[in-house]
Each structure stands twice: as structure tokens, then as C-alpha cells.
Write an enzyme that holds these catalytic residues in place. Structure first.
Site, PDB file in Angstrom:
ATOM      1  CB  ILE A  91       2.399 -10.235   1.803  1.00 40.49           C
ATOM      2  CG1 ILE A  91       2.267 -11.397   0.824  1.00 40.49           C
ATOM      3  CG2 ILE A  91       2.244 -10.735   3.221  1.00 40.49           C
ATOM      4  CD1 ILE A  91       3.251 -12.518   1.063  1.00 40.49           C
ATOM      5  CB  CYS A  92       3.093  -5.234  -0.544  1.00 38.48           C
ATOM      6  SG  CYS A  92       3.559  -4.163  -1.917  1.00 38.48           S
ATOM      7  CG  LEU A  93       5.408 -10.496  -1.996  1.00 35.10           C
ATOM      8  CD1 LEU A  93       5.275 -12.003  -2.040  1.00 35.10           C
ATOM      9  CD2 LEU A  93       6.766 -10.094  -1.453  1.00 35.10           C
ATOM     10  CG  HIS A  99       3.744  -3.983  -6.818  1.00 36.44           C
ATOM     11  ND1 HIS A  99       4.027  -2.632  -6.933  1.00 36.44           N
ATOM     12  CD2 HIS A  99       4.030  -4.332  -5.547  1.00 36.44           C
ATOM     13  CE1 HIS A  99       4.498  -2.190  -5.771  1.00 36.44           C
ATOM     14  NE2 HIS A  99       4.494  -3.197  -4.913  1.00 36.44           N
ATOM     15  CG  LEU A 128       0.417  -3.594   2.922  1.00 35.64           C
ATOM     16  CD1 LEU A 128       0.144  -2.639   4.081  1.00 35.64           C
ATOM     17  CD2 LEU A 128      -0.623  -3.384   1.825  1.00 35.64           C
TER      18      LEU A 128
END
Length: 308
Positions: A91-93, A99, A128
Site C-alpha cells: 500500500i502507498c502511504l 514515499h 495505490l
């Protein structure tokens, strides 16, 4: 566990410190432990945040720490269906490896899990690995998450997942029974409010020279223009109001329009009745005057002219 790894490795030293801290300072909201065979892979579980559709849930996941940890961020994936994040997908965090520019070496697995819980009720915004299920669907998944832990990986992984699940159930409060009904009512209320706003008239969106027909006729009248500008109580005529609406200058383009108030229509009807009665009275008076003259001339008899 420590005997298997090079204690001079900064990443190993940091990870073992975090394991010790996690065990000595447990939390009711989350727990996480590395695998015996690989301390760079952690299994975790978080509790659904309170006062949300996730409340009472137990969500399992996996953390993969890089060899450069803590100078590079970990990656996260959820294993339990939840309606907010995809399962078995990184997952995008801002705290994840998607990041790295945001990651701080002072952060830890504990920091990341606290942040993950905080991310649960936020808007996904198309990130995402994010999902945007309805609240009642998420509530259903939250209740189901307590039934059994997810099946994932090797027997060692599964054993750790099962132990974490039992621990979290012992700490997690029951899912509020009334939450599903409340969520449905909230969704219905929001739908009604959105529909009401969509159907409501937006006066500012009207063109400057466009008015709204009066329901009682074809008249065009101004709203909030003739409020207290008529101290004699005489209602402006329809023709005057229509003229104002049609000839509205650019400086008055912000003026809005509406129908006459019911009091205005009643007053106009009373004025019409009074005018009609006056006209009838005048007509009767004229007829009486003419009749009187005719009777007077008849009483005088015929008039003869001298023929000489």
C-alpha cells in the site's frame, strides 16, 4: 533470535531493540513481531479505530523491513479484507517505501502502525492499494475480521498470525451492535441532503436578464428588491416589476428573482375588487343622470315652432 544475526549490523541492532520495546510496552491497539527465521519480516495486527466503521475489527498485515533499515522505509500490506486497503498488495502511504522522501530514521515499526491506524478512516484519493467501499460494507468486513485470522504463507507465519489474532481478540472490545444501523441511517441522511442540494435552486447561477415565471401567471418579479421601499403599502404593478427584471443593469446582475408573496397577491385581488365596485357605481350614477334628464324633458311636453 539474536544468535543468528550479526549484532554489528546497524539494521539488526535497531530491529532487535524495537522487538524488545514492543514486548515490554504492549499496546491494546496493535501488536507486531518478526519471524524467528527472518527478523526483517514482521507480522502485525491493528485494531479498527474507534468511532468509525472499522471499530472493533482486527486487521492483520505484513511488514517487510529493508536491509538499510532504519534509513530506508518499510513496505506494508494488509492480509485481512477491510474495504480501505487491498489485501496482499503493498500500500502507498507516506510512511511506506512508496514515499522514501518522507521517511525519518527516528520512526519505528510502532510509529508506522500508529500512523496506519490513523490512515484507515481517511479518504483514499485513489492512492495505490487503496479501496473506497461504502461504510456498511466496511462494517460487515469489520465484524467478519474477528471470526478467524487470514491464511498466509508458511506454517511459521501462520502460527504467528494465529497467536497475534488471539491476543488482539483478548484486548479488542466487541463490535458495537448498533453501528450498522447508524451507518445506514447516516448514509441515507447524506443521500437525502445531497439530493436536496442538487434539486434546490441556485439563484446566483441565473443569468442577469433571466427571471422565474410567477406560478399564478406569466409575471416576472424581483426578489429582495422591493422589500421596504413602499411605505404607503401600495404594491408595485406587475408591469413595473417585469420592466425592472428585463432591463436589469450589469451592476444589478447579482439580484435574484422569486414569485410575489401570498400577501401581495391577496392585496392585488382586493384592489381589483375595489376598482370593479367603483366602476360599477360610476356606471349606475351615469345611467341615473341620463334617465333623470330624459324624464324631465318628457314632462315639459312637445314644443311647437311659430310658422309665421
Amino acid at each position: 533470535m539474536a544468535e543468528k544475526y550479526n549484532m554489528k549490523n546497524p539494521a539488526v541492532k535497531r530491529i532487535l531493540q524495537e522487538v524488545k520495546e514492543m514486548q515490554s510496552n504492549p499496546s491494546d491497539d496493535f501488536t507486531s513481531l518478526p519471524l524467528e527465521e527472518n527478523i526483517f519480516e514482521w507480522q502485525f495486527a491493528i485494531r479498527g479505530p474507534r468511532d468509525t466503521e472499522f471499530e472493533g475489527a482486527v486487521y492483520h498485515g505484513r511488514i517487510q523491513l529493508p536491509s538499510e533499515y532504519p534509513f530506508k522505509p518499510p513496505s506494508f500490506m494488509l492480509l485481512t479484507p477491510n474495504g480501505r486497503f487491498e489485501t496482499q498488495t503493498k500500500i502507498c502511504l507516506s510512511i511506506s517505501n512508496h514515499h522514501p522522501e518522507h521517511w525519518q530514521p527516528s520512526w519505528s515499526v510502532r510509529t508506522a502502525l500508529v500512523a496506519l491506524i490513523a490512515f484507515m478512516p481517511t479518504n483514499p484519493n485513489g492512492a495505490l492499494g487503496s479501496l473506497d467501499y461504502k461504510k456498511e460494507e466496511r462494517r460487515t468486513l469489520a465484524i467478519k475480521s474477528r471470526e478467524a485470522p487470514p491464511k498466509f504463507g508458511t506454517p511459521e507465519r501462520q502460527k504467528l498470525i494465529d497467536e497475534i489474532h488471539e491476543y488482539m481478540l483478548s484486548k479488542a472490545p466487541p463490535v458495537p451492535q448498533h453501528s450498522s444501523i447508524q451507518l445506514l441511517e447516516e448514509e441515507h441522511s447524506r443521500d437525502e441532503e445531497a439530493e436536496s442540494q442538487a434539486n434546490s435552486h441556485n439563484p446566483e447561477a441565473l443569468p442577469a436578464e433571466e427571471g422565474i415565471p410567477d406560478q399564478a401567471g406569466d409575471r416576472i418579479v424581483e426578489e429582495e428588491v422591493v422589500v421596504d421601499d413602499n411605505p404607503q403599502g401600495v404594491e408595485p404593478s406587475t408591469e413595473i416589476q417585469s420592466s425592472v427584471s428585463r432591463n436589469q443593469s450589469p451592476h444589478n446582475s447579482g439580484l435574484r428573482v422569486q414569485n410575489l408573496k401570498p400577501e401581495t397577491r391577496i392585496q392585488q385581488k382586493l384592489d381589483d375588487h375595489i376598482f370593479t365596485l367603483i366602476a360599477i357605481g360610476l356606471a349606475i350614477a351615469i345611467v341615473a343622470l341620463l334617465l333623470k334628464k330624459f324624464v324631465k324633458s318628457s314632462d315639459q311636453g312637445p314644443v311647437f315652432m311659430d310658422g309665421s
